[in-house]
Design a protein around this motif. Structure first.
Motif, short mmCIF file in Angstrom:
data_model
loop_
_atom_site.label_atom_id
_atom_site.label_comp_id
_atom_site.label_asym_id
_atom_site.label_seq_id
_atom_site.Cartn_x
_atom_site.Cartn_y
_atom_site.Cartn_z
N THR A 167 0.86 -1.18 0.00
CA THR A 167 0.00 0.00 0.00
C THR A 167 0.89 1.23 0.00
OG1 THR A 167 -1.74 -1.12 1.25
CG2 THR A 167 -1.80 1.27 1.20
N PRO A 168 0.81 2.07 -1.03
CA PRO A 168 1.67 3.26 -1.07
C PRO A 168 1.30 4.24 0.04
CG PRO A 168 0.07 3.31 -2.85
CD PRO A 168 -0.06 1.97 -2.21
N ARG A 169 2.30 5.01 0.45
CA ARG A 169 2.06 6.05 1.46
C ARG A 169 1.49 7.31 0.82
NH1 ARG A 169 7.12 4.54 1.66
NH2 ARG A 169 7.80 6.58 0.88
N ALA A 170 1.99 7.63 -0.39
CA ALA A 170 1.60 8.88 -1.04
C ALA A 170 1.59 8.68 -2.55
CB ALA A 170 2.56 10.00 -0.67
N SER A 221 8.16 14.91 -4.35
CA SER A 221 7.01 14.97 -3.44
C SER A 221 7.04 13.90 -2.36
CB SER A 221 5.71 14.84 -4.24
OG SER A 221 5.53 13.49 -4.69
N GLY A 222 7.91 12.91 -2.54
CA GLY A 222 7.96 11.80 -1.60
C GLY A 222 6.98 10.69 -1.92
N ALA A 223 6.27 10.78 -3.04
CA ALA A 223 5.29 9.77 -3.42
C ALA A 223 5.99 8.46 -3.75
CB ALA A 223 4.48 10.26 -4.62
N ASP A 224 5.33 7.36 -3.43
CA ASP A 224 5.83 6.05 -3.84
C ASP A 224 4.86 5.36 -4.79
OD1 ASP A 224 4.00 5.81 -1.80
OD2 ASP A 224 5.00 4.15 -0.81
N ALA A 225 3.95 6.16 -5.40
CA ALA A 225 3.06 5.68 -6.45
C ALA A 225 2.84 6.83 -7.43
CB ALA A 225 1.73 5.19 -5.89
N LEU A 226 2.75 6.50 -8.70
CA LEU A 226 2.54 7.50 -9.75
C LEU A 226 1.37 7.07 -10.61
CD1 LEU A 226 3.43 10.06 -11.29
CD2 LEU A 226 5.01 8.61 -12.60
N TRP A 227 0.40 7.99 -10.76
CA TRP A 227 -0.80 7.75 -11.57
C TRP A 227 -0.74 8.70 -12.76
CZ3 TRP A 227 -6.36 7.73 -9.05
CH2 TRP A 227 -7.30 7.31 -9.99
N LEU A 228 -0.70 8.12 -13.96
CA LEU A 228 -0.66 8.91 -15.19
C LEU A 228 -2.04 8.96 -15.82
CD1 LEU A 228 2.58 7.75 -17.09
CD2 LEU A 228 2.33 9.49 -15.30
N VAL A 229 -2.43 10.14 -16.26
CA VAL A 229 -3.58 10.31 -17.14
C VAL A 229 -3.01 11.00 -18.37
CG1 VAL A 229 -5.88 11.30 -17.43
CG2 VAL A 229 -5.15 10.48 -15.17
N GLY A 250 6.79 2.47 -6.30
CA GLY A 250 6.34 1.10 -6.08
C GLY A 250 5.18 0.70 -6.96
N LEU A 251 4.44 1.70 -7.46
CA LEU A 251 3.30 1.45 -8.35
C LEU A 251 3.27 2.52 -9.42
CD1 LEU A 251 0.61 0.16 -9.21
CD2 LEU A 251 -0.51 1.47 -7.39
N VAL A 389 1.69 -8.30 -9.13
CA VAL A 389 2.99 -8.24 -8.46
C VAL A 389 3.30 -6.78 -8.12
CG1 VAL A 389 5.47 -8.69 -8.63
CG2 VAL A 389 3.84 -10.28 -9.70
N LEU A 390 3.41 -6.46 -6.84
CA LEU A 390 3.79 -5.14 -6.35
C LEU A 390 4.59 -5.32 -5.06
CD1 LEU A 390 0.49 -3.03 -6.75
CD2 LEU A 390 2.52 -2.94 -8.21
N PRO A 391 5.50 -4.41 -4.74
CA PRO A 391 5.85 -3.20 -5.50
C PRO A 391 6.69 -3.51 -6.73
CG PRO A 391 7.30 -3.45 -3.62
CD PRO A 391 6.27 -4.53 -3.50
N MET A 392 6.76 -2.55 -7.66
CA MET A 392 7.62 -2.71 -8.82
C MET A 392 9.08 -2.77 -8.37
SD MET A 392 6.28 -0.34 -11.95
CE MET A 392 7.45 0.93 -11.48
N PRO A 393 9.87 -3.64 -8.99
CA PRO A 393 11.31 -3.63 -8.70
C PRO A 393 11.97 -2.38 -9.29
CG PRO A 393 10.82 -5.21 -10.43
CD PRO A 393 9.50 -4.72 -9.92
#
Length: 404
Positions: A167-170, A221-229, A250-251, A389-393
């Motif tokens: 589960t990502p933090r941010a 930003s310190g995010a460990d997940a990235l969402w692209l649109v 990680g995602l 499979v998560l997190p991404m290597p």
């Protein structure tokens, strides 16, 4: 041998359908379907893939008991004005029903024209919620709207976190600034009670060639997940920039860039693995899905069966079904038949039917993850081909992991 046999039988059927008199069923003229898609400009690849779906329907549906029909192609180009001009040209050519347009801004304007004519419009792909909120009587959409797309994207994320234990933090959100759609991601964030912080939301200019600044801001930003649109070409450039800056979230996920498309995998190789797309897809285990996939492989071996082909195939299938039941190509008769559409199972497994607004609200999204060089459905469980499979290597481990 099986592919050659399939091609020969379909070629023979197509040749028969083209002969005078054989384009009729029960004394009726074959239905003329206008297929409005972007066949030029920056959306051309998507439009071409959609048209493959229409061709799959034209070749396969007569073998499933539907009367042969004609496809009349129109090029919507890059903007709403060119889409309306293309629709008017098809009307002059005598089409009796429209399928299109892939792009929401184009579809909004073509829907107005179709309603005014009137002429039925079956939307294959376009998510703007407003399209089916106007009280239109001749406009029907067999595709999830943006509200459903965002809701399902959030829901599938939670299920991914549960299955993988990650589960990502941010989260960092990086999106194309085209004036529509992104507000729903913000509006539904709190109601969906997501378990991470929305750290930063970064728009980018679709004309920009250098996206290094936005990627750097997302990483900082310190995010460990990235969402692209984003568009496919942008998604490829952004991923390459992630690798260059050595930021490994990680995602990495998208709701519309279609990481599972061949173009993304071919451009990035092993670095395309583990990216996740939330998209309307199909259940590959269904018998009709297998037939459509086999035909796609026979006709277009370099192009996998994907969302564009699937949902255009279904739109044409719904049109052919309505014509069969209406026994007429008159606009009112076709529209009345479309309102009573009831096909128990689509390629996605959901039923094909429309509510009072002309929306198929039974459709939802799947999660597709690139694993070992192949896009595989990982959610929902009923259609899953693999476990997520998560997190991404990290990027620098990919080559060695692939070699091992």
């Amino acid at each position: 041998m099986q592919r050659r046999t399939l091609l020969k039988s379909l070629a023979a059927a197509s040749a028969c359908a083209a002969l005078p008199g054989l384009g009729r069923a029960a004394g009726r003229q074959a239905l003329r379907i206008g297929v409005l898609l972007p066949r030029s400009g920056y959306l051309r690849a998507a439009g071409d893939a959609c048209f493959q779906g229409a061709e799959l329907a034209r070749q396969l549906l007569p073998h499933l008991g539907y009367a042969p029909f004609e496809l009349v192609a129109g090029d919507t180009g890059e903007d709403a004005g060119s889409a309306v001009r293309a629709a008017r040209e098809l009307l002059q050519q005598g089409v009796q029903l429209l399928v299109g347009c892939f792009d929401s801004s184009q579809t909004v304007e073509v829907a107005k024209l179709a309603e005014a004519q009137p002429l039925p419009l079956l939307i294959n792909i376009a998510a703007a919620p407003s399209i089916t909120q106007q009280g239109y009587r001749f406009v029907f959409r067999n595709f999830p709207d943006a509200q459903r797309i965002v809701t399902d994207s959030y829901r599938l994320q939670k299920e991914l976190f549960r299955l993988t234990g990650f589960t990502p933090r941010a989260l960092a959100l990086l999106y194309i600034e085209n004036g529509r759609g992104i507000e729903l991601i913000h509006d539904l964030f709190a109601p969906m009670a997501m378990p991470y912080e929305l750290a930063v939301s970064l728009p980018y200019d679709p004309r920009a060639q250098d996206l290094s600044k936005q990627v750097a801001q997302a990483a900082a930003s310190g995010a460990d997940a990235l969402w692209l649109v984003s568009r496919m070409g942008d998604a490829i450039r952004i991923t390459r920039e992630l690798i260059r800056q050595d930021w490994s979230p990680g995602l990495l996920m998208s709701s519309n860039a279609n990481f599972h498309d061949a173009a993304y995998r071919e451009a990035l190789g092993v670095n395309a693995d583990y990216a996740v797309t939330f998209t309307p897809s199909y259940d590959p285990r269904l018998p009709l899905s297998r037939r459509v996939r086999e035909l796609q492989a026979a006709l277009h071996p370099a192009q996998a069966l994907e969302t564009e082909q699937i949902y255009t195939f279904e739109a044409v299938r719904i049109a052919a079904d309505a014509y069969r039941r209406a026994r007429s190509s008159a606009p009112e008769a076709l529209a009345a038949a479309l309102r009573t559409t009831s096909i128990a199972e689509s390629l996605s497994g959901a039923p094909l039917r429309f509510d009072a607004q002309g929306q198929n609200s039974a459709l939802g999204l799947d999660a597709i993850q690139n694993l070992h060089g192949v896009g595989q459905v990982v959610l929902p469980a009923r259609a899953a081909q693999a476990r997520p499979v998560l997190p991404m290597p990290a990027w620098h481990t990919r080559a060695s992991a692939s070699a091992a």
